[in-house]
Design an enzyme around this catalytic site. Structure first.
Site, PDB file in Angstrom:
ATOM      1  N   CYS A 192       0.893  -1.163   0.000  1.00  0.00           N
ATOM      2  CA  CYS A 192       0.000   0.000   0.000  1.00  0.00           C
ATOM      3  C   CYS A 192       0.921   1.201   0.000  1.00  0.00           C
ATOM      4  CB  CYS A 192      -0.898   0.003   1.239  1.00  0.00           C
ATOM      5  SG  CYS A 192      -1.891   1.506   1.383  1.00  0.00           S
ATOM      6  N   CYS A 220      -0.303   4.168   2.330  1.00  0.00           N
ATOM      7  CA  CYS A 220      -0.321   4.063   3.789  1.00  0.00           C
ATOM      8  C   CYS A 220      -0.036   2.641   4.240  1.00  0.00           C
ATOM      9  CB  CYS A 220      -1.636   4.584   4.363  1.00  0.00           C
ATOM     10  SG  CYS A 220      -1.629   4.668   6.160  1.00  0.00           S
ATOM     11  N   SER A 221      -1.096   1.863   4.522  1.00  0.00           N
ATOM     12  CA  SER A 221      -0.861   0.590   5.209  1.00  0.00           C
ATOM     13  C   SER A 221      -1.957  -0.443   4.970  1.00  0.00           C
ATOM     14  CB  SER A 221      -0.776   0.863   6.712  1.00  0.00           C
ATOM     15  OG  SER A 221      -1.933   1.559   7.141  1.00  0.00           O
ATOM     16  N   CYS A 222      -2.744  -0.294   3.906  1.00  0.00           N
ATOM     17  CA  CYS A 222      -3.844  -1.232   3.650  1.00  0.00           C
ATOM     18  C   CYS A 222      -3.317  -2.670   3.585  1.00  0.00           C
ATOM     19  CB  CYS A 222      -4.557  -0.857   2.357  1.00  0.00           C
ATOM     20  SG  CYS A 222      -5.372   0.745   2.472  1.00  0.00           S
TER      21      CYS A 222
END
Lengths: 206, 222
Positions: A105, A108-110
């Site tokens: 991602c 961000c951090s998906c």
């Protein structure tokens, strides 16, 4: 973010600010302490990569299940009771002798929580997010994963609510193993795509 | 927004450093931060895209120097302050906490598993009709919206191919402003060499989930 290594020594004001925020949110009735405890327990102890490992092992031994997983991963994963937040729309991508998949991602951090739990720090870090879309082979090499030149690399950037699960290749020499034993070979990173299955045991809580 | 969070392709970030036997959390404050950010979703004072956009608006120098949950802390305080739910004065204790009205009740401990097992829903029943179909060549628009967007910079201006139509989804650019504007979401396949030129790798591909509004027919580029 680039660092992301400062876990041991956050600024004292960070710790204090988190405490002040929690007290304030509780006082205002926006969160309840018991719910916070239950959320932490859920992702520390109940939901993690062991879930994904079960899904992958099933796909390795059960061709019909594998087809269901590749056709509708959300439904196939739900057969194990793994559903919900950050995995509402799952897609499974399969590694083969010709194709290697890896997930990121960049924004961000998906990450697919119901099957993998919460992401490791490196997955959320600037180096991984910046580099894996541009030089995936080099990043994978640093994980000890060497891909032949004629292998097609597919990088999946999770920019929407779709969450990608990599089905790693079944390790060679595992023909006689049952589903439960195979699940032990499915490490977390192999389901992100940075390592192969069989290289690392699924450690507790990781 | 063209912020530091949009990292795909950037140089100079150094090596990826996996941690052996990494724990789920590294400190108690990380646990509390994680849990607060999730629990508060139940009351409905901010949506996921507003939350993401709040994190992206952290001071860029601080963003790059912060750990993940430090960014969450900054973002949660930012969005709740903007929504008028909390204030810095309340946080510092210089004024008493004022009561707030909330759309939905707070999450109960006994409901956590049920609520998290259910998750959210970003699929819309209907939305704008699809302008593209599987197999179409498309160009990611060269746009630079100041608000939240999920069109990464490294894709803009480049041509890819639609490989899946995931159907109508809430549009995050609108959702971050409290609207919905549902529209088709596609998986778009870009050749590595299309994105990175000679620095890419022939035969490798990057798949990006992109909404209809981010795309145009290749011939339509301004």
């Amino acid at each position: 973010m680039a660092s992301n290594h400062k876990h041991g020594d956050p600024l004292p004001e960070t710790v204090l600010r988190v405490k002040s925020l929690e007290s304030l949110l509780i006082e205002k009735g926006l969160v309840e302490a018991e719910a916070l405890d239950a959320l932490i327990d859920r992702y520390e102890n109940k939901v993690g990569p062991k879930n994904g490992a079960k899904v992958v092992a099933r796909a390795w031994v059960d061709e019909e299940y594998r087809q269901r997983l590749l056709t509708d991963a959300t439904a196939a994963v739900a057969e194990f009771g793994f559903t919900g937040a950050q995995g509402e729309e799952l897609v499974a991508v399969e590694n083969t002798d010709k194709i290697h998949n890896v997930v990121v991602c960049t924004l961000c951090s998906c990450y697919p929580w119901p099957v993998l739990g919460l992401p490791p720090v490196w997955y959320k870090s600037a180096p991984y997010r910046a580099r894996v879309v541009r030089e995936p082979r080099k990043v994978l090499e640093e994980f000890g994963t060497l891909l032949p030149d004629d292998m097609e690399v597919r990088v999946w950037d999770s920019t929407a609510e779709t969450r990608y699960l990599v089905i790693p290749k079944r390790p060679k020499g595992t023909d006689g193993m049952d589903e439960e034993a195979l699940a032990q070979l499915v490490n977390r990173d192999s389901m992100i795509g940075t390592r192969e299955a069989g290289k690392l045991p699924v450690a507790e809580g990781t | 927004m063209d912020g530091v969070h949009d990292m795909g392709g950037m140089h100079g970030m150094g090596p990826v450093k996996p941690e052996e036997n990494e724990p789920v959390f590294h400190a108690d404050w990380e646990k509390r931060m994680f849990a607060m950010n999730n629990a508060i979703s139940a009351v409905g004072v901010r949506n996921q895209d507003e939350s993401r956009h709040a994190r992206e608006r952290m001071d860029p120098a601080k963003y790059l120097g912060s750990s993940y949950y430090e960014i969450w802390l900054d973002g949660l305080i930012r969005i709740l302050s903007e929504k008028g739910v909390i204030s810095e004065e309340e946080l510092s204790g210089t004024v008493p906490a004022k009561p707030v009205s909330i759309p939905r009740p707070a999450l109960k401990g006994e409901d956590v598993d049920t609520v998290m097992d259910k998750g959210g829903n970003y699929i819309a029943e209907r939305g704008k009709s699809a302008r593209f179909k599987v197999g179409d060549k498309v160009r990611a628009k060269n746009i630079h919206p100041v608000g939240h967007t999920r069109l990464p910079r490294y894709a803009r201006g480049h041509i890819g191919e639609i490989v899946a139509d995931y159907g109508p989804h809430v549009f995050p650019d609108a959702s971050a402003q409290g609207k919905s504007d549902p529209q088709p979401l596609y998986s778009v396949k870009f050749a590595s060499t299309e994105l990175w030129g000679p620095d890419g790798t022939e035969g490798d591909y990057i798949f990006i989930d992109l909404w209809d509004d981010y795309l145009e027919a290749p011939g339509d580029a301004a």
